[in-house]
Design an enzyme around this catalytic site. Structure first.
Site, PDB file in Angstrom:
ATOM      1  N   ARG A  55       3.098 -28.800 -39.072  1.00  0.00           N
ATOM      2  CA  ARG A  55       2.264 -27.670 -39.495  1.00  0.00           C
ATOM      3  C   ARG A  55       1.645 -27.919 -40.864  1.00  0.00           C
ATOM      4  NH1 ARG A  55       4.598 -23.485 -41.367  1.00  0.00           N
ATOM      5  NH2 ARG A  55       6.454 -23.818 -40.088  1.00  0.00           N
ATOM      6  N   TYR A 108     -20.356 -14.346 -33.361  1.00  0.00           N
ATOM      7  CA  TYR A 108     -19.522 -14.735 -32.222  1.00  0.00           C
ATOM      8  C   TYR A 108     -18.560 -13.585 -31.927  1.00  0.00           C
ATOM      9  CZ  TYR A 108     -16.339 -17.421 -29.353  1.00  0.00           C
ATOM     10  OH  TYR A 108     -15.569 -17.861 -28.315  1.00  0.00           O
ATOM     11  N   ASP A 180     -20.313 -19.900 -40.529  1.00  0.00           N
ATOM     12  CA  ASP A 180     -19.959 -20.536 -39.262  1.00  0.00           C
ATOM     13  C   ASP A 180     -21.137 -21.436 -38.872  1.00  0.00           C
ATOM     14  OD1 ASP A 180     -19.583 -21.187 -36.577  1.00  0.00           O
ATOM     15  OD2 ASP A 180     -18.656 -19.263 -36.074  1.00  0.00           O
ATOM     16  N   LYS A 205     -16.879 -27.272 -29.864  1.00  0.00           N
ATOM     17  CA  LYS A 205     -18.270 -27.355 -29.414  1.00  0.00           C
ATOM     18  C   LYS A 205     -18.859 -28.716 -29.776  1.00  0.00           C
ATOM     19  CE  LYS A 205     -17.177 -23.118 -28.377  1.00  0.00           C
ATOM     20  NZ  LYS A 205     -17.487 -21.969 -29.204  1.00  0.00           N
TER      21      LYS A 205
HETATM   22  C1  PLP Z   1     -16.767 -20.880 -29.738  1.00  0.00           C
HETATM   23  C2  PLP Z   1     -17.133 -20.310 -31.054  1.00  0.00           C
HETATM   24  C3  PLP Z   1     -16.149 -19.832 -31.926  1.00  0.00           C
HETATM   25  C4  PLP Z   1     -14.684 -19.786 -31.549  1.00  0.00           C
HETATM   26  O1  PLP Z   1     -14.174 -21.068 -31.373  1.00  0.00           O
HETATM   27  P1  PLP Z   1     -12.858 -21.387 -30.491  1.00  0.00           P
HETATM   28  O2  PLP Z   1     -12.695 -22.851 -30.663  1.00  0.00           O
HETATM   29  O3  PLP Z   1     -13.184 -20.970 -29.085  1.00  0.00           O
HETATM   30  O4  PLP Z   1     -11.759 -20.573 -31.059  1.00  0.00           O
HETATM   31  C5  PLP Z   1     -16.541 -19.353 -33.155  1.00  0.00           C
HETATM   32  N1  PLP Z   1     -17.848 -19.337 -33.520  1.00  0.00           N
HETATM   33  C6  PLP Z   1     -18.825 -19.767 -32.698  1.00  0.00           C
HETATM   34  C7  PLP Z   1     -20.231 -19.707 -33.155  1.00  0.00           C
HETATM   35  C8  PLP Z   1     -18.503 -20.276 -31.442  1.00  0.00           C
HETATM   36  O5  PLP Z   1     -19.476 -20.702 -30.628  1.00  0.00           O
END
Ligand code: PLP
Length: 394
Positions: A55, A108, A180, A205
């Site tokens: 961790r 999101y 983000d 992603k």
């Molecule tokens: C998918 C996504 C998230 C969340 O990510 P996870 O890996 O599914 O927890 C946050 N912000 C955006 C813009 C996303 O496309």
């Protein structure tokens, strides 16, 4: 090394203490203690130490984090188990009870819930601004605002936030900013270049890019990342060793993938724009996007994310037609997620329609004929042919 393409292959190598060219997966929860208690105390307390307990850190996580910090132009980075773990950990490392947070109207979905439900439970007030209108930001800032939370391009309507404006405005007031950067990827946009303090990603992603892992990353100054690491120790969202290894492997081709995806998405968006059954195309790389000029100022490429609106005589017909097209696509997979090597498409009105009132849908920029598309790296002719035959079904 000064070029991203080279960093993607070589950055972080010093954390690979083995003679293997590709680092081994350290599939271990814990590490043998140093004999000297003073050394061991240092190991146990040093932020992100790679050889203490999982961790706290992991050698491949350190290597991958160093690469990601380079890509985003920040001092340090911290890997997390998911994108939401990165977002919640980063936000909770900045705010405390009594603070005020400013966020966009559109985020999101799970991040929206964090802002609208979780933070208020802990005595943090949140106000929302229109990301396409800088003056609406100034109107909601208060003396106790400690965080401005951003996402650009944002989900699902691909609106753009003026990073230079928000960055300068927040710095002058001593407010921390988090952005983000999932939709853009660091190949297309680097928020830290516009004085944004902390950059978060769903590495599930574009960064991972192969639909085979979930991960997140928090990039920022040493100080900001160490604070986030301390919170992560309590919140518990460390990234598993194998997933850190997969992420590093995926990152090797990030630049190649994103460039191919940018080119495919632009060509597909241009094809949609003149199709008689498509009412509207939303792609920030097209001059018809309301914020194309701003996108050009702060982005090097325009991502693989686009939205189309299938035409119809009313909302009901648009809804049915969008579903018909989606059901007939053979190359595009109907699956959630984005930024992967394979092309994906979803119908937001079916995914979220049940949870949203008509007003909420309108506010979130969703309409019944909309398809959200994440373009992959297939051949562009096959992508166009797929939509050609899908649209021919209506
Ligand atoms: C998918 C996504 C998230 C969340 O990510 P996870 O890996 O599914 O927890 C946050 N912000 C955006 C813009 C996303 O496309």
């Amino acid at each position: 090394m000064s070029y991203i393409e080279t960093d993607l292959i070589h950055a972080g190598k010093t954390f690979n203490a083995s003679r293997a060219v590709v680092p081994p997966i350290y599939q271990t929860a814990t590490y043998f203690a140093e004999a000297n208690p003073e050394d061991y105390l240092k190991t146990a307390t040093e932020p992100r130490h790679p050889y203490f307990y999982h961790r706290h850190g992991n050698p491949v996580s350190s290597q991958t984090a160093e690469l990601l910090a380079k890509l985003e132009g920040t001092e340090a980075a911290l890997l997390t188990a998911t994108g939401m773990a990165a977002i919640s950990t980063a936000v909770l490392s900045v705010v405390k009870a009594g603070d005020h947070v400013v966020a966009q109207q559109s985020h999101y979905s799970a991040a929206s819930i964090l802002l609208k439900e979780l933070l208020p439970q802990f005595g943090v007030e949140v106000s929302f601004f229109d990301q396409t209108d800088n003056t609406s930001l100034d109107a909601v800032i208060r003396p106790n605002t400690s965080l401005i939370y951003l996402e650009t391009p944002s989900n699902p309507n691909l609106a753009i936030t003026d990073l230079a404006y928000v960055g300068a405005s927040a710095r002058s007031r001593g407010i921390t900013t988090i952005c983000d950067n999932t939709f853009a990827s660091p190949i297309n946009q680097r928020p830290a270049d516009f004085d944004i303090d902390i950059v978060v990603h769903s590495a599930t992603k574009y960064l991972g890019g192969h639909s085979d892992l979930t991960a997140g990353v928090i990039c920022g100054s040493q100080e900001a990342v160490n604070l986030a690491w301390k919170k992560l120790l309590s919140l518990g969202g460390a990234l598993a060793p194998f997933d850190a290894w997969l992420l590093l492997r995926g990152l090797r081709t990030l630049s190649l993938r994103v460039k191919q995806i940018n080119a495919n998405a632009l060509a597909l968006a241009e094809w949609f724009q003149v199709h008689p059954l498509i009412k509207r195309v939303l792609y920030c790389g097209l001059p018809s996007h309301p914020q194309h000029q701003l996108a050009k100022q702060q982005m090097n490429g325009f991502t693989g994310m686009l939205c189309i609106e299938v035409d119809g005589k009313d909302e009901q017909e648009q809804f049915v037609r969008a579903q018909t097209v989606l059901n007939h696509l053979q190359v595009f997979a109907n699956a959630a997620s984005l930024g992967e090597v394979e092309s994906l498409a979803v119908h937001p009105a079916s995914m979220w329609g049940l949870h949203h009132s008509p007003e909420q849908k309108l506010k979130a920029g969703i309409n019944d004929g909309m398809l959200r598309i994440s373009v992959g790296i297939e051949h562009i002719e096959d992508l166009i042919t797929d939509f050609e035959q899908g649209l021919a079904q209506i």
